[in-house]
Structures are given as structure tokens and as C-alpha cells.
Design a protein around this motif. Structure first.
Motif, PDB file in Angstrom:
ATOM      1  N   GLU A   8       0.767  -1.302   0.013  1.00 44.56           N
ATOM      2  CA  GLU A   8       0.137  -0.008  -0.020  1.00 44.56           C
ATOM      3  C   GLU A   8       0.811   1.266  -0.103  1.00 44.56           C
ATOM      4  N   VAL A   9       1.856   1.406   0.659  1.00 43.69           N
ATOM      5  CA  VAL A   9       2.842   2.317   0.712  1.00 43.69           C
ATOM      6  C   VAL A   9       3.474   2.558  -0.876  1.00 43.69           C
ATOM      7  N   THR A  18       4.085   5.131  -6.209  1.00 42.21           N
ATOM      8  CA  THR A  18       3.555   4.879  -7.510  1.00 42.21           C
ATOM      9  C   THR A  18       2.875   6.258  -7.871  1.00 42.21           C
ATOM     10  N   THR A  19       1.938   6.443  -7.076  1.00 38.58           N
ATOM     11  CA  THR A  19       1.022   7.687  -7.585  1.00 38.58           C
ATOM     12  C   THR A  19       1.951   9.059  -7.696  1.00 38.58           C
ATOM     13  N   LEU A  20       2.526   8.994  -6.634  1.00 41.84           N
ATOM     14  CA  LEU A  20       3.648  10.385  -6.672  1.00 41.84           C
ATOM     15  C   LEU A  20       4.608  10.040  -7.811  1.00 41.84           C
ATOM     16  N   ASP A  67       2.156   1.596  -3.352  1.00 40.01           N
ATOM     17  CA  ASP A  67       1.150   2.109  -4.230  1.00 40.01           C
ATOM     18  C   ASP A  67       1.375   3.753  -4.231  1.00 40.01           C
ATOM     19  N   GLU A  68       1.191   4.249  -3.010  1.00 40.52           N
ATOM     20  CA  GLU A  68       1.584   5.517  -2.770  1.00 40.52           C
ATOM     21  C   GLU A  68       2.488   6.180  -3.458  1.00 40.52           C
TER      22      GLU A  68
END
Length: 123
Positions: A103-104, A109-111, A106-107
Motif C-alpha cells: 500500500e505504501v 507510485t502515485t507520486l 502504491d502511494e
């Protein structure tokens, strides 16, 4: 006067024999072969201490690549996006993050995607 090196010589031989304990055949109990074995072992140890670092870095890169591709980014675009987003995480940390806390990752990756968009790169 007779000088004997028996104690010192025996000590040095014992040290060599201890170092090759577990070897096969004469490599563990014939002095000449023991000396050759010790030299080879030390060469391999020196070389492989450096190779281990290469192998770990390659492993981390493979893990990051797999995690990034699962999220729709290639490894090179992911790393480039990290630099654009000014995220300073090393490959070891990214690899552990991809495995143990997706989940981290994923964050991150969004950044990375936001950083790529700001730079005008297609995502």
C-alpha cells in the motif's frame, strides 16, 4: 647452538589446517595442497564479497521492476519518476517496501505518476 622452529612452525601449520577443515581428500591434510587451497579460498572470498553486492542490487531491481509493472509502469520510467518527484529512496528500501507494504508502494507510485505528468511525460 641449534635453533628449532618447531613450535612456531606447528602453530602456523595448524592455523592453515584449521582454515581448510572440511575440504575433500588431500586438500585437508597435505601441507602443499592446504596452502594452495587457502590461497584459492581467500581469492574467492575477496571476489565474492564484491559479487554479493552486485547480486543483491540485481535482486532489488528485479523486485522493483515486477512491482512497478504490476502497477503499469516500466522500471526505467519508475526510477525516472522518482527523481522527478524528488523521492530519495534507495533500491533496497523500495524492494522491501514492494514486498512487505504494497500500500505504501502504491502511494509512491502515485507520486511517481504525478511527477511524470508534471514533466510532460506520458504515463
Amino acid at each position: 647452538m641449534r635453533i628449532s622452529f618447531s613450535v612456531a612452525r606447528r602453530r602456523s601449520h595448524k592455523r592453515l589446517f584449521r582454515e581448510v577443515k572440511g575440504s575433500y581428500g588431500g586438500r585437508k591434510n597435505l601441507l602443499r595442497l592446504v596452502k594452495e587451497t587457502v590461497v584459492r579460498n581467500r581469492v574467492f572470498a575477496y571476489r565474492d564479497r564484491r559479487n554479493r553486492k552486485r547480486e543483491f542490487r540485481a535482486l532489488w531491481i528485479i523486485r522493483i521492476k515486477a512491482a512497478a509493472e504490476m502497477r503499469g509502469l516500466s522500471y526505467s520510467r519508475f526510477i525516472y519518476g522518482l527523481s522527478l518527484a524528488e523521492i530519495k529512496l534507495n533500491r533496497k528500501t523500495l524492494s522491501e517496501m514492494a514486498i512487505h507494504s504494497p500500500e505504501v508502494f502504491d502511494e509512491v507510485t502515485t507520486l511517481v505518476r504525478e511527477g511524470l505528468k508534471k514533466a510532460g511525460q506520458a504515463v
